[in-house]
Design a protein around this motif. Sequence first.
Motif, PDB file in Angstrom:
ATOM      1  N   TRP A 208      11.915 -25.409 -31.844  1.00 56.43           N
ATOM      2  CA  TRP A 208      13.320 -25.798 -31.949  1.00 56.43           C
ATOM      3  C   TRP A 208      14.161 -24.755 -32.673  1.00 56.43           C
ATOM      4  O   TRP A 208      15.386 -24.867 -32.708  1.00 56.43           O
ATOM      5  CB  TRP A 208      13.428 -27.143 -32.670  1.00 56.43           C
ATOM      6  CG  TRP A 208      12.703 -28.251 -31.950  1.00 56.43           C
ATOM      7  CD1 TRP A 208      12.349 -28.272 -30.623  1.00 56.43           C
ATOM      8  CD2 TRP A 208      12.238 -29.490 -32.492  1.00 56.43           C
ATOM      9  NE1 TRP A 208      11.697 -29.442 -30.307  1.00 56.43           N
ATOM     10  CE2 TRP A 208      11.603 -30.214 -31.441  1.00 56.43           C
ATOM     11  CE3 TRP A 208      12.272 -30.070 -33.760  1.00 56.43           C
ATOM     12  CZ2 TRP A 208      11.040 -31.470 -31.623  1.00 56.43           C
ATOM     13  CZ3 TRP A 208      11.721 -31.318 -33.948  1.00 56.43           C
ATOM     14  CH2 TRP A 208      11.113 -32.016 -32.900  1.00 56.43           C
ATOM     15  N   GLY A 209      13.541 -23.759 -33.230  1.00 57.07           N
ATOM     16  CA  GLY A 209      14.289 -22.734 -33.953  1.00 57.07           C
ATOM     17  C   GLY A 209      14.958 -21.721 -33.044  1.00 57.07           C
ATOM     18  O   GLY A 209      15.711 -20.865 -33.527  1.00 57.07           O
ATOM     19  N   HIS A 210      14.683 -21.796 -31.732  1.00 53.00           N
ATOM     20  CA  HIS A 210      15.236 -20.811 -30.804  1.00 53.00           C
ATOM     21  C   HIS A 210      16.587 -21.223 -30.224  1.00 53.00           C
ATOM     22  O   HIS A 210      17.161 -20.491 -29.409  1.00 53.00           O
ATOM     23  CB  HIS A 210      14.267 -20.557 -29.649  1.00 53.00           C
ATOM     24  CG  HIS A 210      12.956 -19.965 -30.085  1.00 53.00           C
ATOM     25  ND1 HIS A 210      12.867 -18.820 -30.848  1.00 53.00           N
ATOM     26  CD2 HIS A 210      11.670 -20.367 -29.868  1.00 53.00           C
ATOM     27  CE1 HIS A 210      11.604 -18.531 -31.082  1.00 53.00           C
ATOM     28  NE2 HIS A 210      10.848 -19.462 -30.510  1.00 53.00           N
ATOM     29  N   PHE A 211      17.096 -22.395 -30.609  1.00 51.48           N
ATOM     30  CA  PHE A 211      18.405 -22.801 -30.122  1.00 51.48           C
ATOM     31  C   PHE A 211      19.488 -21.885 -30.682  1.00 51.48           C
ATOM     32  O   PHE A 211      19.313 -21.285 -31.763  1.00 51.48           O
ATOM     33  CB  PHE A 211      18.716 -24.244 -30.532  1.00 51.48           C
ATOM     34  CG  PHE A 211      17.811 -25.281 -29.899  1.00 51.48           C
ATOM     35  CD1 PHE A 211      17.489 -25.220 -28.555  1.00 51.48           C
ATOM     36  CD2 PHE A 211      17.285 -26.313 -30.653  1.00 51.48           C
ATOM     37  CE1 PHE A 211      16.662 -26.158 -27.980  1.00 51.48           C
ATOM     38  CE2 PHE A 211      16.458 -27.262 -30.091  1.00 51.48           C
ATOM     39  CZ  PHE A 211      16.139 -27.184 -28.745  1.00 51.48           C
ATOM     40  N   PRO A 212      20.627 -21.766 -29.979  1.00 53.42           N
ATOM     41  CA  PRO A 212      21.730 -20.959 -30.515  1.00 53.42           C
ATOM     42  C   PRO A 212      22.180 -21.472 -31.885  1.00 53.42           C
ATOM     43  O   PRO A 212      21.992 -22.645 -32.222  1.00 53.42           O
ATOM     44  CB  PRO A 212      22.836 -21.135 -29.463  1.00 53.42           C
ATOM     45  CG  PRO A 212      22.112 -21.508 -28.211  1.00 53.42           C
ATOM     46  CD  PRO A 212      20.916 -22.299 -28.634  1.00 53.42           C
ATOM     47  N   LYS A 213      22.771 -20.605 -32.658  1.00 51.98           N
ATOM     48  CA  LYS A 213      23.222 -20.969 -34.002  1.00 51.98           C
ATOM     49  C   LYS A 213      24.204 -22.135 -33.941  1.00 51.98           C
ATOM     50  O   LYS A 213      25.180 -22.107 -33.189  1.00 51.98           O
ATOM     51  CB  LYS A 213      23.887 -19.755 -34.666  1.00 51.98           C
ATOM     52  CG  LYS A 213      24.283 -20.016 -36.105  1.00 51.98           C
ATOM     53  CD  LYS A 213      24.898 -18.771 -36.733  1.00 51.98           C
ATOM     54  CE  LYS A 213      25.312 -19.053 -38.180  1.00 51.98           C
ATOM     55  NZ  LYS A 213      25.938 -17.866 -38.809  1.00 51.98           N
TER      56      LYS A 213
END
Length: 491
Positions: A208-213
């Motif tokens: 889930w850390g790869h989502f856009p900021k």
Amino acid sequence: MSKVAKQSIQTTFFSYIGVVLGYINVLWLYPYALDTTELGTFRTIQDLGLLFVPFAQLGVGHGITRYFPRLENHQSAFLTYSLGLSFLGFAGVSMLFFGFKDELIGLFAANSPEVVNFLGVVLLITLFSLLSSVLDAYARSYVKVAIPTFFREVFLRLLTSVLVAIYLLKWINFEQVMQGLIGVYGFSLLGVWVYLIWLKVFKLDFHWGHFPKGFRTSFIRFSLITFLATAASTLIMKIDSIMVSSMISLEANAIYSIAFYMALVIELPRRAISQVAMPVIADHFSKNRLNEINLLYKQISNRQLYICLLLFALIWSSIDEIYHFVPNREIYQAGKWVVFYIALGKLFDVAFSVNSEILVFSKFYRSNLILTVAMSILIIGVNYWLIPIFGIEGAAIGSAGVMLLFNLIKYGYLKAKIQLDPFSLETVKISAVGLLSLSGMFLSFEGLHPFLGIMIKSTAVLLLFLIGSIGFGVGKEEWEWIKNKVKKSGP
């Protein structure tokens, strides 16, 4: 509109197969196999289970549809994240359910004590329906609506038919029927899940850390804001049935449920078109294409109203004959005017097009929350006022009145804020055609077999509708589509 039209046609096709099954179930099988108390219990438990779904979903369904177009990749992680939030929501609903179980029992103990015996079934129906709705929203983001509709509208009803038929054959008792509902909703969920696997779009991904900021924060904020609106909308749909059981009796809810289902046919085209239109509207808003949204707004309003007015005329002109085929009709025909008022409310909703969907995916989505919550509170108050005076008809009148008010406010808001309007001269013409076709209800054929009466009245309504369409010059696209289909099916 081509992708919308294609999926809408397929979705409508499955929806109407579901309607046929539903008619067999609700108008014949259920009244024949179940007594009024059993039927009232059967419907109330399902309505309670479905009522809790949006509270457990936390608005994730609309969140998926709105934010999916913003992702170029990591869609599987998005699905996994959404499912995780839904499980958290279900855990919260479960805690509230058990925490307030005594109060829930108190609602039904006096007039509908049989419901209390099956409250455990409610949560499992909620869980399976919750997961199905999240997977539906994910499939809808790929504009894959038809097959999930099949499992929701056709497969689920077919399994329910089998369950009640087994009870009719005395192979199981009523308690096992109620427990069997868990399997019915479970297998429907399984079907949608297997379909997504077949499409190769289902994969559990916990990165889930790869989502856009800022994506997760924005998604959660939007979902939590819209979940109350979604929950309130479901409350508006389900609360009248539950209040009839609580305030009158399970027998009254059985009568109300059959009448409600007859009227529900009116809105099926709207439900099918809305499912497909939502991701299109979300995409238009993401690219600030307001002209395309306004065009879609008008097209959907006109097409829905044209089809649904015909359905209303066909049903209401033959309502007495339709009730003739319901087992124990002397009991269930008391719901005749419920059909009229609920159908009228559905027509209001159809005419005002996809105003709720537009509000949800616009920057004014918070307003939809306020309006929907206010309307849900209003309908509870109206039902408490009208049900003691008019009985089950009071619940139907309250629903129709609130539906009209709800849509008028949303219409005015969209008109003022972003200059969107679904109405035109075409709307007036279509309404005139509908009123003309309704004159077929004044035909009377005493002594004629009800089936022949339905056929003759339906033919008259169709002829009047066709004459009106030609005279006012409306429905050209619909009739052209039918002609092309007939030509293609010919030699």
